[in-house]
Write a protein that holds these residues in place. Structure first.
Motif, PDB file in Angstrom:
ATOM      1  N   ALA A 371       0.838  -1.200   0.000  1.00  0.00           N
ATOM      2  CA  ALA A 371       0.000   0.000   0.000  1.00  0.00           C
ATOM      3  C   ALA A 371       0.864   1.238   0.000  1.00  0.00           C
ATOM      4  N   ALA A 372       0.243   2.353  -0.407  1.00  0.00           N
ATOM      5  CA  ALA A 372       0.898   3.651  -0.330  1.00  0.00           C
ATOM      6  C   ALA A 372       0.835   4.139   1.108  1.00  0.00           C
ATOM      7  N   ASP A 373       1.941   4.725   1.550  1.00  0.00           N
ATOM      8  CA  ASP A 373       2.015   5.164   2.947  1.00  0.00           C
ATOM      9  C   ASP A 373       2.870   6.418   3.045  1.00  0.00           C
ATOM     10  N   ASP A 374       2.217   7.568   3.106  1.00  0.00           N
ATOM     11  CA  ASP A 374       2.895   8.839   3.362  1.00  0.00           C
ATOM     12  C   ASP A 374       4.051   9.083   2.386  1.00  0.00           C
ATOM     13  N   GLY A 375       3.741   9.063   1.077  1.00  0.00           N
ATOM     14  CA  GLY A 375       4.750   9.352   0.071  1.00  0.00           C
ATOM     15  C   GLY A 375       5.722   8.228  -0.182  1.00  0.00           C
ATOM     16  N   ALA A 376       5.393   7.032   0.230  1.00  0.00           N
ATOM     17  CA  ALA A 376       6.275   5.895   0.028  1.00  0.00           C
ATOM     18  C   ALA A 376       5.423   4.663  -0.244  1.00  0.00           C
ATOM     19  N   LEU A 377       6.097   3.609  -0.712  1.00  0.00           N
ATOM     20  CA  LEU A 377       5.447   2.325  -0.922  1.00  0.00           C
ATOM     21  C   LEU A 377       5.833   1.418   0.237  1.00  0.00           C
ATOM     22  N   ALA A 378       4.846   0.919   0.953  1.00  0.00           N
ATOM     23  CA  ALA A 378       5.085   0.044   2.099  1.00  0.00           C
ATOM     24  C   ALA A 378       4.693  -1.383   1.730  1.00  0.00           C
ATOM     25  N   VAL A 379       5.572  -2.318   2.016  1.00  0.00           N
ATOM     26  CA  VAL A 379       5.345  -3.736   1.733  1.00  0.00           C
ATOM     27  C   VAL A 379       5.504  -4.492   3.039  1.00  0.00           C
ATOM     28  N   GLU A 380       4.580  -5.405   3.302  1.00  0.00           N
ATOM     29  CA  GLU A 380       4.671  -6.222   4.515  1.00  0.00           C
ATOM     30  C   GLU A 380       4.229  -7.637   4.196  1.00  0.00           C
ATOM     31  N   VAL A 381       5.028  -8.592   4.604  1.00  0.00           N
ATOM     32  CA  VAL A 381       4.704 -10.011   4.464  1.00  0.00           C
ATOM     33  C   VAL A 381       4.810 -10.615   5.853  1.00  0.00           C
ATOM     34  N   ARG A 382       3.708 -11.215   6.329  1.00  0.00           N
ATOM     35  CA  ARG A 382       3.628 -11.679   7.725  1.00  0.00           C
ATOM     36  C   ARG A 382       3.140 -13.115   7.751  1.00  0.00           C
ATOM     37  N   ASN A 383       3.744 -13.922   8.619  1.00  0.00           N
ATOM     38  CA  ASN A 383       3.243 -15.266   8.882  1.00  0.00           C
ATOM     39  C   ASN A 383       3.414 -15.562  10.362  1.00  0.00           C
ATOM     40  N   PRO A 384       2.449 -16.268  10.982  1.00  0.00           N
ATOM     41  CA  PRO A 384       2.530 -16.535  12.430  1.00  0.00           C
ATOM     42  C   PRO A 384       3.620 -17.545  12.746  1.00  0.00           C
ATOM     43  N   LEU A 385       4.093 -17.469  13.984  1.00  0.00           N
ATOM     44  CA  LEU A 385       5.101 -18.400  14.484  1.00  0.00           C
ATOM     45  C   LEU A 385       4.549 -19.049  15.740  1.00  0.00           C
ATOM     46  N   ASP A 386       4.637 -20.369  15.820  1.00  0.00           N
ATOM     47  CA  ASP A 386       4.330 -21.061  17.071  1.00  0.00           C
ATOM     48  C   ASP A 386       5.036 -22.405  17.052  1.00  0.00           C
ATOM     49  N   ALA A 387       5.037 -23.047  18.166  1.00  0.00           N
ATOM     50  CA  ALA A 387       5.784 -24.297  18.306  1.00  0.00           C
ATOM     51  C   ALA A 387       5.230 -25.387  17.415  1.00  0.00           C
ATOM     52  N   ALA A 388       3.927 -25.359  17.165  1.00  0.00           N
ATOM     53  CA  ALA A 388       3.339 -26.427  16.347  1.00  0.00           C
ATOM     54  C   ALA A 388       3.812 -26.365  14.914  1.00  0.00           C
ATOM     55  N   ARG A 389       3.976 -25.147  14.419  1.00  0.00           N
ATOM     56  CA  ARG A 389       4.362 -25.007  13.016  1.00  0.00           C
ATOM     57  C   ARG A 389       5.871 -25.001  12.837  1.00  0.00           C
TER      58      ARG A 389
END
Length: 440
Positions: A371-389
């Motif tokens: 997404a656009a964010d205050d005159g810049a391009l912001a990129v985010e890639v998120r995945n959960p972490l837990d002991a099972a995975r």
């Protein structure tokens, strides 16, 4: 024993076979022929200069020719005939001729470089004069040597001829000496050419070599080529690495579903085929660009454009075919309006981050936000972490070199930044990238 044989050969005055080969080399070398052609061309041009000077000398000697007109014409002609040696295109032609006919690896001027300076032009003019002087010497040797040798052979055969009829110093010699002398005269010409070639080869680098500005331009061009090839190598690594990861996961899914759900297995195999073809297309494109000597094929397929954020949905669809839960934080949102370079690098960051998540945290849902964010391009890639995975795509040494370091390098080229690591509560692994852009 070998040393004793060498000593006996040296003591006897016998010439080693290699040395004898170097003596007769000018007589059988194609390099002598090429140099002879180059020198004859210089001699012909020198002859034109000599003819022009001789014509003006005759005009000055004639009392009927107006002096003022002759002086003006001589000055204009002098300017015209002395200008070519100082021109940059003439210097470029001379360098190309030296590389072709004299086998000297003088660098060609870099396209787009600044024009040569005064010192470089004077050096080029000195080379021009040397070329013409040695060429005139070779042409003179030919014009003198061939008639003399012809006269000697005809005289030995008893044929009277008008060649050199007024000056025949060899009449007192026997006929066999005439033939030997004719052979020596003819054999002297290749050695004259070889000597002139050696002089020109020694003089070419200092007189035609690049000056400081050309060296700087050449280094800058080499650095640009190296940077571009490095960028293409990163493109190849990211594209093929992503394809291999997705293909491996799809193959594993197909193996699990082969008996229980054959239709799903067939879909996974079809996805493997599509991913492989896409990877091969990327591979062909990047390798074609990396081959700097590969000429463009007329009528061939157009160059494959680099992928941008407009291809983000296709990237996520490929990941979903592996059975992974990959989603966009803003479903249906159009790609932000950013410059193409930013869009390309942002796509590659997302590709690398998603690939790492699939490889190191299989089964974990992955969320992608662009997404656009205050005159810049912001990129985010998120995945959960837990002991099972299991562990997430942490920055181990090899992973740091191959993944995170590459993403950071892409961002730095556009004055952006990339951060990666677990959230403070340890519940998720997040890759964030930010690209400044006036087009956002």
């Amino acid at each position: 024993m070998v040393r004793d044989d060498v000593r006996r050969v040296r003591a006897s005055g016998a010439r080693p076979r290699g040395a004898w080969g170097s003596v007769v080399a000018p007589l059988r070398s194609a390099a002598t022929v090429r140099a002879g052609v180059y020198l004859v061309v210089g001699g012909v041009v020198a002859g034109a200069y000599v003819t022009l000077v001789a014509g003006f000398v005759q005009m000055f000697a004639s009392l009927q020719t107006p002096r003022v007109a002759v002086v003006v014409l001589a000055l204009v002609s002098a300017v015209l005939v002395s200008t070519p040696p100082f021109l940059a295109p003439v210097r470029t032609l001379e360098i190309a001729a030296v590389r072709t006919f004299l086998d000297v690896d003088v660098p060609l001027p870099v396209q787009g470089a600044a024009p040569p300076g005064a010192a470089t032009r004077w050096r080029a003019a000195a080379w021009y004069a040397l070329h013409l002087a040695l060429g005139a010497a070779v042409v003179l040797a030919l014009l003198v040597g061939i008639p003399v040798a012809t006269q000697l052979v005809l005289s030995a055969a008893g044929v009277e001829t008008v060649l050199l009829a007024d000056w025949r110093p060899w009449d007192a010699l026997p006929a066999w000496a005439w033939l030997v002398t004719a052979a020596l005269v003819l054999l002297a010409v290749p050695y004259v050419v070889a000597l002139a070639r050696a002089v020109l080869r020694q003089a070419a680098p200092p007189l035609l070599g690049p000056d400081q500005s050309e060296r700087i331009a050449e280094l800058e061009a080499a650095a640009d080529r190296a940077a571009e090839r490095g960028r293409l190598a990163r493109e190849l690594h990211d594209s093929v690495g992503h394809a291999l990861t997705v293909t491996t996961l799809q193959a594993a899914a197909a193996a699990r579903l082969l008996d229980a759900d054959p239709a799903a297995a067939r879909r996974a195999l079809a996805a493997i085929e599509d991913t492989g073809r896409s990877a091969m297309a990327d591979l062909d494109h990047v390798l074609g660009l990396l081959r700097a000597d590969a000429p463009a094929t007329p009528g061939g397929p157009p160059a494959r454009p680099a992928r941008t954020l407009a291809d983000l949905d296709a990237l996520l669809d490929d990941a979903r075919r592996t059975g992974a839960d990959v989603r966009r934080a803003r479903d249906g949102a159009a790609p932000p309006d950013v410059p193409r370079a930013v869009s390309q690098e942002a796509y590659r960051v997302v590709q690398e981050a998603v690939t790492n998540a699939l490889r190191h945290a299989p089964g974990a849902p992955v969320t992608v936000d662009v997404a656009a964010d205050d005159g810049a391009l912001a990129v985010e890639v998120r995945n959960p972490l837990d002991a099972a995975r299991g562990p997430g795509p942490g920055p181990g040494p090899a992973r740091e070199r191959r993944g995170l370091a590459g993403m950071r390098e892409r961002a730095h080229l556009l004055r952006g930044e990339v951060t990666a690591g677990p959230t403070p509560d340890g519940g998720a692994w997040v890759v964030r990238a930010r690209f400044p852009s006036g087009g956002v």
